[in-house]
Scaffold this active site. Structure first.
Site, PDB file in Angstrom:
ATOM      1  N   SER A 176       7.849  30.158  29.810  1.00  0.00           N
ATOM      2  CA  SER A 176       8.355  31.531  29.699  1.00  0.00           C
ATOM      3  C   SER A 176       8.165  32.091  28.292  1.00  0.00           C
ATOM      4  CB  SER A 176       9.843  31.578  30.072  1.00  0.00           C
ATOM      5  OG  SER A 176      10.594  30.712  29.238  1.00  0.00           O
ATOM      6  N   ASP A 421      21.372  33.546  24.478  1.00  0.00           N
ATOM      7  CA  ASP A 421      20.074  32.882  24.630  1.00  0.00           C
ATOM      8  C   ASP A 421      19.367  32.901  23.277  1.00  0.00           C
ATOM      9  OD1 ASP A 421      17.475  32.101  25.130  1.00  0.00           O
ATOM     10  OD2 ASP A 421      17.159  33.448  26.826  1.00  0.00           O
ATOM     11  N   HIS A 424      14.612  32.516  23.829  1.00  0.00           N
ATOM     12  CA  HIS A 424      13.659  33.590  24.088  1.00  0.00           C
ATOM     13  C   HIS A 424      13.799  34.705  23.050  1.00  0.00           C
ATOM     14  CE1 HIS A 424      14.090  31.482  27.976  1.00  0.00           C
ATOM     15  NE2 HIS A 424      12.791  31.682  28.032  1.00  0.00           N
TER      16      HIS A 424
END
Length: 442
Positions: A176, A421, A424
């Site tokens: 990702s 998070d 990311h």
């Protein structure tokens, strides 16, 4: 003194083991659209009590210019003068990939820096990375530019980039984080393409953006380990249940054949603790024949499988290969001496100390990449993003992201220990600089 009771471990070791297990949960409850942060609360409360890991014990990685970090640890100094930063930038030599060590440099604040897109203007961004749409109000993280000490990076020019890709296929392959780099690249070029002359075809593992006027495609292929696993499409949330086929890559590699420019990455999914369940060869009992291997050993085996496929399949006269180095995580605010912080939550400026290196980048894994690639017959260029990204504690999606497919609620945003998070990156943001470096190599 009484000896410790047999069978019992010291509390400090138990604490470290618990911390590692919780870190596994954070890093690996990730699917093709998002990364779950369900175990972050436990991670913060447990790991914050552990001693800071010694990251200097690993060997120095030999990537690109045989160096990953500057050895100078000068006092942190702000450079918030955009004009002065720009003047210094212009005085440097033009970028030469054979001479310029992009690892050594600094982030300079430049308010005049304009992004080529926003999360409002680019329709190809996932909900996971559109921080402004998801409520982020501070904006300084978008105005920092990486300035190597020895040269200047060329500005990313969308039309020039598309001309370089005319008649070609560019494919990003990986996890990702690599998808974030792909989305960044697409958004940086799509604004100069008329609406009727661009299209996108999304698939579970393979997505293709097409610039029709240039007869070019910018593609993403989902392969978080590069090699095959039981968690490629049907994502297995618990890393203990994931099984890798460290000598098998054909199911993925058939999509890579015939591509003109390939950009690979694979790192964060391998960080599942001390052992990884691995298969190789033929086992009569199928997946039950796995062996638990040290993570770095399994990583080496997987990368050698990938490297063997490249050397036996790729014609370097027809295909250019790149490898994006590991994207650091920022899970421990104590790394940058913010002991009261909650990982990357509420961080609004980079770490400005020269050569900063935190606990979210494993130099042993970088050494594996360096050694495997160094023995390949087909040349591979590194997009060395690790050191520059180490400083960017301010660039992560934090609480301005999604959880289980839905944007975090206000209540969830108030619980960063669980939901922030710090793996990311917001877009626009740090991955745009990765692509600026990639563009310089193109």
């Amino acid at each position: 003194m009484k000896s410790a009771a047999r069978g019992k471990l010291p509390l400090s070791i138990v604490g470290i083991v618990i911390c590692i297990c919780l870190f596994i949960g954070v890093l690996y409850i990730e699917d093709t659209g998002s990364l779950s942060s369900a175990t972050l609360l436990a991670l913060q409360s447990t790991c914050s009590k552990q001693d800071e890991p010694d990251n200097n014990s690993s060997r120095s990685v030999k990537v690109q210019e045989k160096s990953t970090t500057s050895t100078s640890l000068t006092e942190e100094k702000d450079d918030l003068n955009g004009i002065d930063g720009e003047e210094e930038y212009e005085e440097k030599a033009e970028f030469d990939p054979e001479k310029c060590n992009v690892v050594k440099g600094k982030w300079v604040f430049n308010r005049s820096l304009k992004s080529l897109y926003s999360d409002e203007t680019c329709p190809y961004l996932d909900k996971q990375v559109v921080c402004v749409k998801n409520g982020r109000r501070d904006s300084d993280y978008r105005y920092w530019e990486w300035q190597p000490d020895e040269c200047k990076l060329p500005r990313f020019d969308p039309k020039t980039a598309l001309e370089k890709l005319r008649g070609q296929r560019l494919m990003f392959v990986g996890d990702s984080l690599q998808r974030g780099q792909w989305q960044s690249f697409v958004c940086m070029v799509e604004s100069v393409i008329p609406a009727k002359k661009k299209s996108i075809r999304r698939g579970r593992s393979h997505t293709v953006f097409k610039a029709k006027e240039y007869n070019a495609t910018i593609e993403f292929y989902w392969a978080p380990f590069l090699v095959e696993s039981n968690s490629d499409l049907r994502i297995i949330g618990n890393p203990k249940d994931r099984i890798l086929r460290v000598d098998a890559v054909k199911k993925h590699a058939k999509y890579w054949e015939g591509v003109d420019i390939l950009v690979f990455n694979s790192y964060v999914w391998w960080m599942s603790g001390l052992k990884i369940k691995s298969l190789w060869g033929s086992f009569a009992n199928g997946e039950e024949g796995y062996e638990e291997l040290d993570a770095t050993i399994a990583y080496r085996m997987g990368l050698k499988t990938w490297a063997n496929w490249v050397d036996s399949t790729i014609d370097p006269n027809k295909t250019r290969l790149f490898f994006t180095t590991m994207s650091p995580t920022h899970m421990r605010s104590a790394d940058w001496h913010n002991k009261k912080g909650i990982r990357c939550y509420n961080e609004t400026r980079p770490v400005l100390k020269r050569g900063y290196w935190g606990s979210g980048s494993d130099k042993r894994m970088m050494n594996v990449v360096s050694s495997v690639v160094g023995k390949m017959k087909v040349p591979v260029s590194f997009i060395n993003i690790t050191q520059m990204s180490e400083h960017r504690i301010d660039g992560h999606t934090s609480v301005y992201t999604e959880y289980q497919g839905k944007v975090l609620t206000d209540e969830q945003k108030e619980d960063p220990k669980r939901y922030a998070d710090c793996i990311h990156w917001c877009l626009p943001g740090v991955p745009d600089t990765w692509n600026q470096l990639f563009y310089a190599y193109l």
